[in-house]
Structures are given as structure tokens and as C-alpha cells.
Design a protein around this motif. Sequence first.
Motif, PDB file in Angstrom:
ATOM      1  N   PHE A  30      88.916  75.650   9.609  1.00  0.00           N
ATOM      2  CA  PHE A  30      87.889  76.727  10.079  1.00  0.00           C
ATOM      3  C   PHE A  30      88.614  78.037   9.682  1.00  0.00           C
ATOM      4  O   PHE A  30      88.089  78.921   9.498  1.00  0.00           O
ATOM      5  N   LEU A  31      89.941  78.012   9.867  1.00  0.00           N
ATOM      6  CA  LEU A  31      90.700  79.513   9.435  1.00  0.00           C
ATOM      7  C   LEU A  31      90.458  79.919   8.188  1.00  0.00           C
ATOM      8  O   LEU A  31      90.202  81.285   8.063  1.00  0.00           O
ATOM      9  N   ILE A  38      85.657  86.666   5.614  1.00  0.00           N
ATOM     10  CA  ILE A  38      86.082  88.155   5.721  1.00  0.00           C
ATOM     11  C   ILE A  38      86.531  88.652   4.475  1.00  0.00           C
ATOM     12  O   ILE A  38      86.092  89.920   3.962  1.00  0.00           O
ATOM     13  N   ARG A  39      87.045  88.059   3.443  1.00  0.00           N
ATOM     14  CA  ARG A  39      87.166  88.615   2.159  1.00  0.00           C
ATOM     15  C   ARG A  39      85.784  88.807   1.356  1.00  0.00           C
ATOM     16  O   ARG A  39      85.772  89.667   0.738  1.00  0.00           O
ATOM     17  N   LYS A  40      84.973  87.920   1.520  1.00  0.00           N
ATOM     18  CA  LYS A  40      83.603  88.199   0.701  1.00  0.00           C
ATOM     19  C   LYS A  40      83.021  89.467   1.245  1.00  0.00           C
ATOM     20  O   LYS A  40      82.287  90.090   0.655  1.00  0.00           O
ATOM     21  N   ALA A  41      83.015  89.611   2.570  1.00  0.00           N
ATOM     22  CA  ALA A  41      82.424  90.709   3.272  1.00  0.00           C
ATOM     23  C   ALA A  41      83.074  92.040   2.625  1.00  0.00           C
ATOM     24  O   ALA A  41      82.534  92.974   2.521  1.00  0.00           O
ATOM     25  N   LYS A  42      84.418  92.106   2.401  1.00  0.00           N
ATOM     26  CA  LYS A  42      85.049  93.305   1.957  1.00  0.00           C
ATOM     27  C   LYS A  42      84.638  93.442   0.651  1.00  0.00           C
ATOM     28  O   LYS A  42      84.552  94.569   0.113  1.00  0.00           O
ATOM     29  N   ILE A  43      84.580  92.368  -0.207  1.00  0.00           N
ATOM     30  CA  ILE A  43      84.107  92.466  -1.781  1.00  0.00           C
ATOM     31  C   ILE A  43      82.722  93.152  -1.590  1.00  0.00           C
ATOM     32  O   ILE A  43      82.615  93.990  -2.374  1.00  0.00           O
ATOM     33  N   ASN A  44      81.918  92.408  -0.907  1.00  0.00           N
ATOM     34  CA  ASN A  44      80.404  92.954  -0.606  1.00  0.00           C
ATOM     35  C   ASN A  44      80.475  94.430  -0.665  1.00  0.00           C
ATOM     36  O   ASN A  44      79.743  95.227  -0.802  1.00  0.00           O
ATOM     37  N   ALA A  45      81.083  94.839   0.314  1.00  0.00           N
ATOM     38  CA  ALA A  45      81.185  96.284   1.090  1.00  0.00           C
ATOM     39  C   ALA A  45      81.660  97.328  -0.319  1.00  0.00           C
ATOM     40  O   ALA A  45      81.169  98.241  -0.531  1.00  0.00           O
TER      41      ALA A  45
END
Length: 94
Positions: A30-31, A38-45
Motif C-alpha cells: 500500500f505504501l 505521487i511520483r506519477k503525479a509529479k511526472i505528469n505535472a
Amino acid sequence: MHLSAEGTTTWPDAVLTIGLLFLAVVTALFLFQGFLDIRKAKINAGQEEHLRQLVGRYEQLAEKTLDAQQRTAADVAELRTRTASIEQILRTVE
């Protein structure tokens, strides 16, 4: 967990140990999934920002190209006018 002097484990202790290990593995997964999200969100941003910059450069280039096309069209129109005037002069001379 109660270990006897012989070193054997009782069934309830074994079930509890397996359950705790399973819970630990599920928590770790889960962690890890949260970390990946979170990593995917940063890459997408970062990609979105790059695309915004790319669109901005494209818009600037489009404006410059439109200006150049308008200047060229005006120059061609002026050359046509001059050519027509020169042709008319040549016709009058003949």
C-alpha cells in the motif's frame, strides 16, 4: 509467541505470525503504491508544464509566421501594382 523448551510453535502462534506477516506485506505494498502515485503525479505535472511551454512557443511562432505572410502578401501586391504600371507604360510607348 510462546516457545516451549523444545522449540515448537503452537498453531495459534503460527496463524498469528502468518497473519502479521501478511498484514505487513499488504501495508508495504500500500505504501509503495502511494509512492508510485505521487511520483506519477509529479511526472505528469512536469509534462503538463512542458506542454504549456511548447504551446506558448507554437503560438509565438504562429504569430510571427502570420506577420511574415502578411508582409509578403503586401509586398507581392505592391510588386503586382508596379508590374501593372510598368506594363501600362510599355503599352503606351508602343
